[in-house]
Structure formats: structure tokens, C-alpha cells
Design a protein around this motif. Sequence first.
Motif, mmCIF file in Angstrom:
data_model
loop_
_atom_site.group_PDB
_atom_site.id
_atom_site.type_symbol
_atom_site.label_atom_id
_atom_site.label_comp_id
_atom_site.label_asym_id
_atom_site.label_seq_id
_atom_site.Cartn_x
_atom_site.Cartn_y
_atom_site.Cartn_z
ATOM 1 N N LEU A 35 0.813 -1.229 0.000
ATOM 2 C CA LEU A 35 0.000 0.000 0.000
ATOM 3 C C LEU A 35 0.840 1.270 0.000
ATOM 4 O O LEU A 35 0.424 2.307 -0.524
ATOM 5 N N LEU A 36 2.017 1.176 0.588
ATOM 6 C CA LEU A 36 2.831 2.391 0.756
ATOM 7 C C LEU A 36 3.894 2.580 -0.320
ATOM 8 O O LEU A 36 4.495 3.637 -0.424
ATOM 9 N N GLY A 37 4.164 1.503 -1.100
ATOM 10 C CA GLY A 37 5.223 1.595 -2.099
ATOM 11 C C GLY A 37 6.583 1.555 -1.412
ATOM 12 O O GLY A 37 6.740 0.971 -0.338
ATOM 13 N N ASN A 38 7.591 2.206 -2.021
ATOM 14 C CA ASN A 38 8.938 2.205 -1.455
ATOM 15 C C ASN A 38 8.952 3.002 -0.163
ATOM 16 O O ASN A 38 8.618 4.172 -0.146
ATOM 17 N N THR A 39 9.318 2.343 0.932
ATOM 18 C CA THR A 39 9.231 2.993 2.242
ATOM 19 C C THR A 39 10.566 2.885 2.953
ATOM 20 O O THR A 39 11.237 1.852 2.895
ATOM 21 N N ASN A 40 10.955 3.949 3.608
ATOM 22 C CA ASN A 40 12.215 3.963 4.345
ATOM 23 C C ASN A 40 12.106 3.015 5.543
ATOM 24 O O ASN A 40 11.286 3.214 6.437
ATOM 25 N N ALA A 41 12.961 1.969 5.556
ATOM 26 C CA ALA A 41 12.853 0.931 6.589
ATOM 27 C C ALA A 41 13.197 1.483 7.966
ATOM 28 O O ALA A 41 12.606 1.079 8.972
ATOM 29 N N HIS A 42 14.128 2.402 8.032
ATOM 30 C CA HIS A 42 14.543 2.989 9.314
ATOM 31 C C HIS A 42 13.348 3.698 9.972
ATOM 32 O O HIS A 42 13.003 3.450 11.125
ATOM 33 N N GLN A 43 12.699 4.544 9.164
ATOM 34 C CA GLN A 43 11.573 5.305 9.715
ATOM 35 C C GLN A 43 10.377 4.399 9.989
ATOM 36 O O GLN A 43 9.652 4.574 10.977
ATOM 37 N N LEU A 44 10.188 3.395 9.120
ATOM 38 C CA LEU A 44 9.069 2.468 9.310
ATOM 39 C C LEU A 44 9.230 1.724 10.636
ATOM 40 O O LEU A 44 8.280 1.597 11.420
ATOM 41 N N GLY A 45 10.455 1.248 10.908
ATOM 42 C CA GLY A 45 10.707 0.505 12.142
ATOM 43 C C GLY A 45 10.512 1.381 13.373
ATOM 44 O O GLY A 45 9.912 0.955 14.359
ATOM 45 N N ILE A 46 11.012 2.611 13.303
ATOM 46 C CA ILE A 46 10.882 3.526 14.448
ATOM 47 C C ILE A 46 9.405 3.806 14.733
ATOM 48 O O ILE A 46 8.929 3.701 15.862
ATOM 49 N N GLY A 47 8.661 4.144 13.677
ATOM 50 C CA GLY A 47 7.258 4.505 13.850
ATOM 51 C C GLY A 47 6.437 3.318 14.328
ATOM 52 O O GLY A 47 5.650 3.426 15.270
#
Length: 330
Positions: free
Chosen positions: A66-78
Amino acid sequence: MSTELEPLADPGLPHHVHRKADTDPAAEKRAERQVSILFLLSAAGTLLFIYSFIWIPTDVFVFLPLLGNTNAHQLGIGTGLGLALFFIGAGAVHWAKTLMPDEEVIAQRHEMRSSDEDRASFVETVKEEAGKVQLGRRSLIKRSLGLALGLVGLSPLILLRDLGPLPEQSLLKTTWDKGIRVVTDPGNRPLRPEDLEVGAIAHVLPEIKDPEHRKLSDIAKDAAILIRVRPSELKLSEERMAWTHEGIIAFSKICSHMGCPVALYEQTTKHLLCPCHQSTFDVPTGAKVIFGPAARPLPQLAITVDDEGYLIAAAPFDEPVGPSFWERNI
Ligand code: FES
């Protein structure tokens, strides 16, 4: 005046229904385990947050449907912090609904300040009710809650890592050095004196091997401008005159007030204007401040030409570029 909590007489409400955990020890144990699991999930969320913050590089991307290319660092933190807070809340709500004392009481209204006797009685009541929560007896909940709250409390400390490392001396130097060619920004095209007519301005950077990967932090310090005037119009000391070439003079583009790019050049008056707070610099006198909050002239870059006739820096900037406050650290 009595402040004792009295059992609810009968206000006409439906009959109080006891929860299963109040009457069935097995249900009570089950609820206790459920609460602990929620707190442990919160702890896992915080661990995910810490892991993502420290060990997942900031330039790693993952593809999500759903989100497409997503920054893994920010995804993990959030995701980690979201789960940590959600499950602590869910655990507390489930604990309150299934295991906390479930009695209905009424308290009579009294004047705002209670008597000393009543206040002492209130403290007694709080202690008594706190005892009923049975935190001491529920060691599983106590430990899992302690772990979850302890880890969540750590999160702000982890974020302190973003404050470092200190810039040390890096803000005092730029990439400009003796012999480095002047290239256009954008374009990375070397310039000859004849490329600039009298009255022209060019936005430039120092030439580097890999211009495609020029760091933003370097551009923020290296950005410069070339302006061509008639040599007779320059009112500079002999030393500063030698830093120019055939009427071409170079200055740092970073405003000495608060670092905005000084990019507006008024050809007729030969004034450079900073769009942020209207500091105005006079080009013929070496970018001296003639208006506005800037406290010092734009640093001048010494330029000359190399054997092939391209403009180059004759030396690094002889003072730090950017806001005047750096002067205090020199
Ligand atoms: S940043 Fe240039 S005048 Fe304030």
C-alpha cells in the motif's frame, strides 16, 4: 461530617453484575496472563524501535503493497513506538476492566476543603484500595508492566543520539582550496573569464570528482557567486584586488546573518540582497553591509585562472562562511 464511602443504596440502576474474574479463579489467572502478554508486546515494540533506530541504516528502503517504497529505518521507528504505546494502553485498559476492584460506591458532597480528619481518612482509603489492586500479589503483571514502562521510558534517551556528533571544526572550513576549479551550479561546467559579461552573476561550486553525489552539507558551505564588474569600479585594498580576476569577484553565497542564500543581484546599484531579512551587500567595496541585520561582509574567495584558462580558487576562504555567530568559536 462523614466522608466514608457507603455501599450504593439503590438508585434504580440495573443489578450489578460481577465479572467472571471476580468469581472464577481460573478466569482471574487467564485475565492476568492476558494483561501481561499485552505489556510484553509493548516491550517488544520498544525493542523494535531501539533496533530500528540504531541498526537499520537510514538509506534502506522496503517495498510495501500500500505504501510503495518505504524507508525501513523510519518504518521501524514509527511501528515500534506505535506498538509500544498502544499495547501499554491496551494492557492498562484490560487490567482495569478485568482485575481492578469492581465496586460501586457513593460519596456525599461536602464543602471544598475537607477537615483534617477526612483527609487522613482519604489517605487511609487510598491505601486500602491500592492494596485491593493486589499488585504485590500479581507479580507477573508487576514485572511485565515494569519492563514495558521501563523500556518506553528509555525511548526519549535513545533519541538523544540524534544530537551528535558535534560539528567540531568542520563548519569553519569549506571544500574550496588552492587550484580547485570553479564550476556552475547547476551544471558542473568549468568557467572561463570570457563566459561572464560585465554585469553578469554566476552561481558556482568547487569542482569535485563525483558531482552527482555532492553532499548537501557541503553545498550549504561551498555555494559561492561570481560577479563581473569593470575593474575600475572595484574599491578594494591592494590585497583584495589581487583576489579578483579581470573584474570578476567571488563571494560566499551564504548570508553572514543567518545563512540564507544571497542570490539577488541588482546590476545597476551593484548590490547583493539577501531575501530573508533584506541584508544588502555592496559588491564594489567587497560586499560590505550597507543595510540589514548582517554583521559582517560576505567572505571573499580569492580567484585566478589555471594554465588552461579556467577560473580556479587561488586559496581557501580566509574566514568561516555563514552566520556571524561562528566568529565566537574561532
Ligand atoms: S539571513 Fe540574510 S539577512 Fe538574515
